[in-house]
Design a protein around this motif. Structure first.
Motif, PDB file in Angstrom:
ATOM      1  N   PRO A  14      23.202  -3.350   2.823  1.00  0.00           N
ATOM      2  CA  PRO A  14      24.654  -3.387   3.038  1.00  0.00           C
ATOM      3  C   PRO A  14      25.190  -1.987   3.311  1.00  0.00           C
ATOM      4  O   PRO A  14      24.787  -1.021   2.660  1.00  0.00           O
ATOM      5  N   GLU A  15      26.094  -1.887   4.249  1.00  0.00           N
ATOM      6  CA  GLU A  15      26.592  -0.588   4.683  1.00  0.00           C
ATOM      7  C   GLU A  15      27.135   0.256   3.536  1.00  0.00           C
ATOM      8  O   GLU A  15      26.934   1.472   3.488  1.00  0.00           O
ATOM      9  N   HIS A  16      27.804  -0.376   2.589  1.00  0.00           N
ATOM     10  CA  HIS A  16      28.444   0.390   1.510  1.00  0.00           C
ATOM     11  C   HIS A  16      27.433   0.927   0.491  1.00  0.00           C
ATOM     12  O   HIS A  16      27.801   1.729  -0.386  1.00  0.00           O
ATOM     13  N   LEU A  17      26.165   0.508   0.583  1.00  0.00           N
ATOM     14  CA  LEU A  17      25.149   1.013  -0.345  1.00  0.00           C
ATOM     15  C   LEU A  17      24.390   2.206   0.216  1.00  0.00           C
ATOM     16  O   LEU A  17      23.539   2.781  -0.462  1.00  0.00           O
ATOM     17  N   GLY A  18      24.697   2.581   1.447  1.00  0.00           N
ATOM     18  CA  GLY A  18      23.927   3.620   2.117  1.00  0.00           C
ATOM     19  C   GLY A  18      23.970   4.977   1.440  1.00  0.00           C
ATOM     20  O   GLY A  18      23.055   5.785   1.617  1.00  0.00           O
ATOM     21  N   GLU A  19      25.007   5.256   0.652  1.00  0.00           N
ATOM     22  CA  GLU A  19      25.122   6.554  -0.010  1.00  0.00           C
ATOM     23  C   GLU A  19      24.455   6.583  -1.375  1.00  0.00           C
ATOM     24  O   GLU A  19      24.379   7.643  -2.005  1.00  0.00           O
ATOM     25  N   LEU A  20      23.973   5.448  -1.849  1.00  0.00           N
ATOM     26  CA  LEU A  20      23.297   5.433  -3.145  1.00  0.00           C
ATOM     27  C   LEU A  20      21.959   6.153  -3.033  1.00  0.00           C
ATOM     28  O   LEU A  20      21.164   5.882  -2.129  1.00  0.00           O
ATOM     29  N   ALA A  21      21.676   7.022  -3.983  1.00  0.00           N
ATOM     30  CA  ALA A  21      20.441   7.810  -3.936  1.00  0.00           C
ATOM     31  C   ALA A  21      19.207   6.916  -3.968  1.00  0.00           C
ATOM     32  O   ALA A  21      18.232   7.160  -3.249  1.00  0.00           O
ATOM     33  N   LYS A  22      19.231   5.862  -4.790  1.00  0.00           N
ATOM     34  CA  LYS A  22      18.050   5.007  -4.907  1.00  0.00           C
ATOM     35  C   LYS A  22      17.738   4.319  -3.580  1.00  0.00           C
ATOM     36  O   LYS A  22      16.564   4.132  -3.225  1.00  0.00           O
ATOM     37  N   VAL A  23      18.779   3.955  -2.837  1.00  0.00           N
ATOM     38  CA  VAL A  23      18.583   3.317  -1.530  1.00  0.00           C
ATOM     39  C   VAL A  23      18.061   4.339  -0.528  1.00  0.00           C
ATOM     40  O   VAL A  23      17.114   4.075   0.220  1.00  0.00           O
ATOM     41  N   ARG A  24      18.672   5.530  -0.502  1.00  0.00           N
ATOM     42  CA  ARG A  24      18.233   6.561   0.436  1.00  0.00           C
ATOM     43  C   ARG A  24      16.778   6.949   0.194  1.00  0.00           C
ATOM     44  O   ARG A  24      16.002   7.102   1.138  1.00  0.00           O
ATOM     45  N   HIS A  25      16.391   7.101  -1.072  1.00  0.00           N
ATOM     46  CA  HIS A  25      15.016   7.495  -1.388  1.00  0.00           C
ATOM     47  C   HIS A  25      14.019   6.443  -0.882  1.00  0.00           C
ATOM     48  O   HIS A  25      12.991   6.779  -0.294  1.00  0.00           O
ATOM     49  N   PHE A  26      14.341   5.174  -1.111  1.00  0.00           N
ATOM     50  CA  PHE A  26      13.416   4.107  -0.721  1.00  0.00           C
ATOM     51  C   PHE A  26      13.329   3.995   0.797  1.00  0.00           C
ATOM     52  O   PHE A  26      12.236   3.872   1.367  1.00  0.00           O
ATOM     53  N   VAL A  27      14.483   4.036   1.455  1.00  0.00           N
ATOM     54  CA  VAL A  27      14.509   3.914   2.912  1.00  0.00           C
ATOM     55  C   VAL A  27      13.755   5.075   3.553  1.00  0.00           C
ATOM     56  O   VAL A  27      12.923   4.877   4.449  1.00  0.00           O
ATOM     57  N   ASN A  28      14.016   6.301   3.096  1.00  0.00           N
ATOM     58  CA  ASN A  28      13.339   7.463   3.674  1.00  0.00           C
ATOM     59  C   ASN A  28      11.839   7.407   3.454  1.00  0.00           C
ATOM     60  O   ASN A  28      11.045   7.766   4.338  1.00  0.00           O
ATOM     61  N   HIS A  29      11.440   6.935   2.285  1.00  0.00           N
ATOM     62  CA  HIS A  29      10.005   6.834   1.987  1.00  0.00           C
ATOM     63  C   HIS A  29       9.305   5.876   2.950  1.00  0.00           C
ATOM     64  O   HIS A  29       8.244   6.194   3.496  1.00  0.00           O
ATOM     65  N   LEU A  30       9.907   4.712   3.184  1.00  0.00           N
ATOM     66  CA  LEU A  30       9.265   3.727   4.058  1.00  0.00           C
ATOM     67  C   LEU A  30       9.334   4.134   5.527  1.00  0.00           C
ATOM     68  O   LEU A  30       8.412   3.843   6.297  1.00  0.00           O
ATOM     69  N   LEU A  31      10.411   4.788   5.923  1.00  0.00           N
ATOM     70  CA  LEU A  31      10.484   5.260   7.309  1.00  0.00           C
ATOM     71  C   LEU A  31       9.398   6.306   7.580  1.00  0.00           C
ATOM     72  O   LEU A  31       8.765   6.305   8.645  1.00  0.00           O
ATOM     73  N   GLU A  32       9.144   7.184   6.608  1.00  0.00           N
ATOM     74  CA  GLU A  32       8.078   8.167   6.764  1.00  0.00           C
ATOM     75  C   GLU A  32       6.713   7.477   6.793  1.00  0.00           C
ATOM     76  O   GLU A  32       5.842   7.841   7.588  1.00  0.00           O
ATOM     77  N   ALA A  33       6.532   6.471   5.954  1.00  0.00           N
ATOM     78  CA  ALA A  33       5.270   5.737   5.930  1.00  0.00           C
ATOM     79  C   ALA A  33       5.039   5.011   7.248  1.00  0.00           C
ATOM     80  O   ALA A  33       3.918   4.965   7.759  1.00  0.00           O
ATOM     81  N   GLN A  78       0.815  -1.219   0.000  1.00  0.00           N
ATOM     82  CA  GLN A  78       0.000   0.000   0.000  1.00  0.00           C
ATOM     83  C   GLN A  78       0.848   1.267   0.000  1.00  0.00           C
ATOM     84  O   GLN A  78       0.335   2.357  -0.276  1.00  0.00           O
ATOM     85  N   HIS A  79       2.142   1.155   0.288  1.00  0.00           N
ATOM     86  CA  HIS A  79       3.009   2.329   0.309  1.00  0.00           C
ATOM     87  C   HIS A  79       3.923   2.430  -0.918  1.00  0.00           C
ATOM     88  O   HIS A  79       4.722   3.368  -1.009  1.00  0.00           O
TER      89      HIS A  79
END
Length: 301
Positions: free
Chosen positions: A274-293, A113-114
């Motif tokens: 994985p820790e080394h993927l944390g700076e990727l924009a696609k990962v940050r966008h997805f993580v931030n979206h779900l944390l807000e949801a 749903q998100h």
């Protein structure tokens, strides 16, 4: 590097078609080759594996136990090859692919749903979503982000809590109407349904009510909450279900609490990568979206 002499894709396709049809002739018709070509490919594969894959019984073709086992693996290989080919053929060069893995029922009951809002906000990111129950290695499996249920501390992974979990004992109204439950002990006389990955859930529930029973580990086990929920709704027994998964069923009366107590869980749902993927924009966008949801969901609860 030493060359690896592996079966060709053509050989695997011939075997899969023959196994699906249980006929070399129909497999040949499907693949537009001769029946003798199918037979030759299967014979070469059997010689390579040093096991018979088919056996003829009264002019009927059947798979051997080894053939059935190999068929399962071959279908996975062919499906993965097809998926990889499709990904390249549809790649436009203007976007990014984000590989996400989730727990099956979590994906159905909360994550789905998100996702539309994420698609709208980030049209340049193509999501490849898979579901898994068993443990896996994100790096080796090429997963960018996963949703885990657990303690929140995994080696070499960045972890962000989505939310905690409250578990309720529920049953179908018809099932509960036939039983008089006046104390937690009475639940032990019902059919207790279990999630296979949480075998001690009922034991902990009874302990939380200050009681114990030798029946807490007895009962039928299910691999996913989705099938477990469906069985409970059909009157199959009682189950311990995370409240957020069945909010609609509780509001509509399709499921009702068998006992008012709520069991807090020591574990929670986490977004991990994985820790080394944390700076990727696609990962940050997805993580931030779900944390807000997740934060919005908890405010509405």
């Amino acid at each position: 590097m030493k060359a690896r002499h592996l079966p060709s894709t053509t050989t695997l396709q011939c075997f899969e078609a023959a196994a699906r049809h249980l006929s070399f002739t129909r497999a040949a018709d499907e693949l537009s080759i001769t029946q003798s070509a199918i037979s030759k490919q299967v014979a070469q594969l059997e010689d390579y594996l040093q096991h018979k894959l088919f056996r003829r019984l009264r002019r009927t073709l059947v798979l051997t136990p080894e053939g059935s086992l190999y068929l399962t693996e071959v279908r996975k290989i062919l499906a993965h090859l097809e998926m990889s080919a499709n990904a390249i053929m549809t790649y436009s060069g203007h976007g990014e692919v984000l590989n996400v893995t989730t727990l099956p029922t979590f994906g159905t009951r909360w994550l789905a749903q998100h996702l539309p809002a994420f698609f709208t906000a980030h049209p340049g990111i193509t999501l490849h979503l898979t579901e898994r129950v068993e443990t896996f290695d994100l790096e080796n499996d090429g997963i960018d982000v996963a949703i885990f249920h657990g303690h929140g501390s995994w080696p070499n992974l960045e972890c962000h809590k989505l939310f905690d979990e409250e578990v309720v004992a529920v049953g179908a109204p018809g099932y509960l109407a036939r039983r008089r439950l006046t104390s937690p002990d009475d639940l032990a006389d019902c059919r207790l349904l279990h999630l296979s990955t949480r075998p001690d859930a009922w034991h902990r529930w009874f302990a939380g009510q200050g009681t114990s029973t030798d029946k807490s580990y007895h009962g039928i086990r299910f691999e996913t909450f989705q099938t477990l929920i469906g069985t409970v709704m059909a009157g199959g027994g009682l189950a311990l279900i995370p409240r957020f998964m069945i909010l609609n069923e509780l509001e509509q009366g399709a499921l009702v609490p068998a006992w008012p107590a709520v069991l807090g869980s020591p574990n929670a749902y986490y977004l991990v990568y994985p820790e080394h993927l944390g700076e990727l924009a696609k990962v940050r966008h997805f993580v931030n979206h779900l944390l807000e949801a997740a934060a919005d969901s908890e405010l509405q609860a």
